[in-house]
Write a protein that holds these residues in place. Sequence first.
Motif, PDB file in Angstrom:
ATOM      1  N   UNK A   1     -30.031   6.411   7.920  1.00  0.00           N
ATOM      2  CA  UNK A   1     -30.358   7.285   6.799  1.00  0.00           C
ATOM      3  C   UNK A   1     -31.864   7.328   6.636  1.00  0.00           C
ATOM      4  N   UNK A   2     -32.363   8.477   6.233  1.00  0.00           N
ATOM      5  CA  UNK A   2     -33.815   8.593   6.021  1.00  0.00           C
ATOM      6  C   UNK A   2     -34.193   7.997   4.670  1.00  0.00           C
TER       7      UNK A   2
ATOM      8  N   UNK B   1     -21.219   6.818  -1.617  1.00  0.00           N
ATOM      9  CA  UNK B   1     -22.524   7.459  -1.558  1.00  0.00           C
ATOM     10  C   UNK B   1     -23.578   6.371  -1.378  1.00  0.00           C
ATOM     11  N   UNK B   2     -24.246   6.427  -0.265  1.00  0.00           N
ATOM     12  CA  UNK B   2     -25.290   5.438   0.007  1.00  0.00           C
ATOM     13  C   UNK B   2     -26.638   6.090  -0.238  1.00  0.00           C
ATOM     14  N   UNK B   3     -27.440   5.446  -1.044  1.00  0.00           N
ATOM     15  CA  UNK B   3     -28.747   6.005  -1.386  1.00  0.00           C
ATOM     16  C   UNK B   3     -29.832   5.075  -0.841  1.00  0.00           C
ATOM     17  N   UNK B   4     -30.718   5.624  -0.057  1.00  0.00           N
ATOM     18  CA  UNK B   4     -31.810   4.808   0.507  1.00  0.00           C
ATOM     19  C   UNK B   4     -32.970   4.774  -0.469  1.00  0.00           C
ATOM     20  N   UNK B   5     -32.702   4.215  -1.620  1.00  0.00           N
ATOM     21  CA  UNK B   5     -33.736   4.102  -2.644  1.00  0.00           C
ATOM     22  C   UNK B   5     -33.842   2.643  -3.073  1.00  0.00           C
TER      23      UNK B   5
ATOM     24  N   UNK C   1     -38.590   1.838   5.208  1.00  0.00           N
ATOM     25  CA  UNK C   1     -37.893   1.888   6.496  1.00  0.00           C
ATOM     26  C   UNK C   1     -37.644   0.486   7.035  1.00  0.00           C
ATOM     27  N   UNK C   2     -36.524   0.324   7.711  1.00  0.00           N
ATOM     28  CA  UNK C   2     -36.182  -0.985   8.264  1.00  0.00           C
ATOM     29  C   UNK C   2     -34.684  -1.142   8.409  1.00  0.00           C
ATOM     30  N   UNK C   3     -34.244  -2.374   8.643  1.00  0.00           N
ATOM     31  CA  UNK C   3     -32.823  -2.677   8.827  1.00  0.00           C
ATOM     32  C   UNK C   3     -32.323  -3.446   7.601  1.00  0.00           C
TER      33      UNK C   3
ATOM     34  N   UNK D   1     -24.217  -2.111   8.004  1.00  0.00           N
ATOM     35  CA  UNK D   1     -25.579  -2.206   8.533  1.00  0.00           C
ATOM     36  C   UNK D   1     -26.281  -0.870   8.318  1.00  0.00           C
ATOM     37  N   UNK D   2     -27.381  -0.935   7.639  1.00  0.00           N
ATOM     38  CA  UNK D   2     -28.094   0.278   7.248  1.00  0.00           C
ATOM     39  C   UNK D   2     -29.438   0.320   7.977  1.00  0.00           C
ATOM     40  N   UNK D   3     -29.656   1.420   8.729  1.00  0.00           N
ATOM     41  CA  UNK D   3     -30.958   1.622   9.366  1.00  0.00           C
ATOM     42  C   UNK D   3     -31.683   2.723   8.607  1.00  0.00           C
ATOM     43  N   UNK D   4     -32.774   2.365   7.999  1.00  0.00           N
ATOM     44  CA  UNK D   4     -33.539   3.336   7.212  1.00  0.00           C
ATOM     45  C   UNK D   4     -34.741   3.794   8.035  1.00  0.00           C
ATOM     46  N   UNK D   5     -34.789   5.093   8.254  1.00  0.00           N
ATOM     47  CA  UNK D   5     -35.894   5.657   9.047  1.00  0.00           C
ATOM     48  C   UNK D   5     -36.912   6.302   8.101  1.00  0.00           C
ATOM     49  N   UNK D   6     -38.133   6.477   8.580  1.00  0.00           N
ATOM     50  CA  UNK D   6     -39.164   7.085   7.721  1.00  0.00           C
ATOM     51  C   UNK D   6     -38.807   8.526   7.355  1.00  0.00           C
TER      52      UNK D   6
END
Lengths: 364, 174
Positions: free
Chosen positions: A270-271, A333-337, A346-348, A359-364
């Motif tokens: 997810x971004x 609903x997964x929120x990358x906040x 960003x990160x794992x 496992x959540x991979x957050x990209x820029x």
Amino acid sequence: MNFNDLDDVATPSTADAREKVSARARQLRTRRRALFSGVAATTAIVCAFGSMAYASDNGHRANVAVPPKQDETATTTTDDGTGITTPTTESVATTTTIKPTRRTHGGGSNGPDATTVPNRGDNSADISMVHVQFLRGPLAIAGGDSAPVSYTVTNDGTWTVRIPRNPSCVGAAVWVPEGNRLWPVPVPMLACTPTTPSDPIILAPGASYSETDTVHAGIEIGVGTWLPSPPGDGFYYPFAYETAPFTLPVHVTASPNPPFTDTRPTDVTIRSGDSKDLSFAVTNNLDIEEAFVSVGPQISGGDNQQCDDSPNVNLAHCRFTVLAHQTVTLTAHVHAISADSGPLAPGEYDLEWNELTLHLTVTP
Amino acid sequence: MELVGVTAWTPDRAAAAHADDFDASFDALYVAAYRAAFRLLGSRPDAEDAAQEACARACVRWRKVQRLDAPVAWVVRVATNIAIDRWRQLQRDAARAVDAPTEVPALDGRRVDLHRALESLPKRQRDVVVLRYVVDLSEAETAEALGCAPGTVKSHASRGIAALRAALGEEDDR
């Protein structure tokens, strides 16, 4: 959920209570002083044994295991979670040194040695000299399965004892607490009614009683329908006592026929700052309706809602039901906040979700 | 062996120094403890017994308890623990009472259901649900009583009350 109707209609008298509380406080202080003294004495004994063992090792003498005597006891403390300790004494003997003539449901003149067993008269409630021997070691059983367990209960005292059993309240159902794991809530449980006719065992001095019981790794939620226990460690207790030596440890392994199937992603990319929907399906494998309580990946808001009320409901702490052999699909609903509502760096990341890891991979 | 910790301990003097504080707080502590215990037990003598025991423990430990943000929450927690233990004892007595039915009063059906439902919860959830919902402590007071963060209380409470409702067969009252 309102419990106001459980209140007393009257207000308690604090004046009457003051004196009683004061007296109890004095007793507690006395007991605490006694406990401190007891700990000091125990420490002294342990130190003495430690020195003897050291000397023996230096002399190259073999270690000898000495079984505990029947009347040996251990002093321990229990804590009710408030930092208050109270002394308790329980038998730690696992080897019986008194060998009365064994009879079943009988008893008589061939009782145990009166010089080594305290004679307390006829006290049917005193089970301090009752011993239970399970004819097997700790039991390992798959969730939903059953296994026979035989045991022998022996009255090594000099008085007749009555050991309460209530088949509907104790015994054969082993249930491991589910913790945060997604697992069907065991409802409706068959009622455990304390007034159900009990089936006490009455043992005369020296008498014994043997029984083979069927232990189920689960809870009966309908006549003949058993909900498998979650895997983990529990215990079986054939009588109304949930402490040693009246309990047999039971290790419950994962059921070969699990009561439900949980399908969900384990990895998501997810971004930073974005949101993403994840499908999450639960299939009921039983012939009856199952109820679940979900611990979702989010923990804010969403206080105890039906998961399927709204597509926007938080999956944390919501509950849902699945009809027999049906599948319910929920959307997480997964929120990358971050916690301050800004974009998540960003990160794992690993999110705990009903005791499974997302496992959540957050990209820029 | 040194016994410094034993010989230097003078609980009576320590308690006397704080007796006034405890005395001033007693009514609030006792009423709260009694109310909590009665909700769980439904018997005045048993609730009084639990409340008195909880207050006595608070009295003995008043030096520490009074430093808490919510001493009442601490006492209520102790009272509920005692009440739950007492309930288990009553159940065992009731199970035995078949042979002597006059010895033990019948247990209140709603409380039987409540305790059965509570027993089905993991311990931490049960602690939170009892204090937060059965006894009506606030989130902050529950956190204080259990020594955890309010957020932890919230998460346990939400899941716990959902499980409790399910176990009691109740629908949401939202």
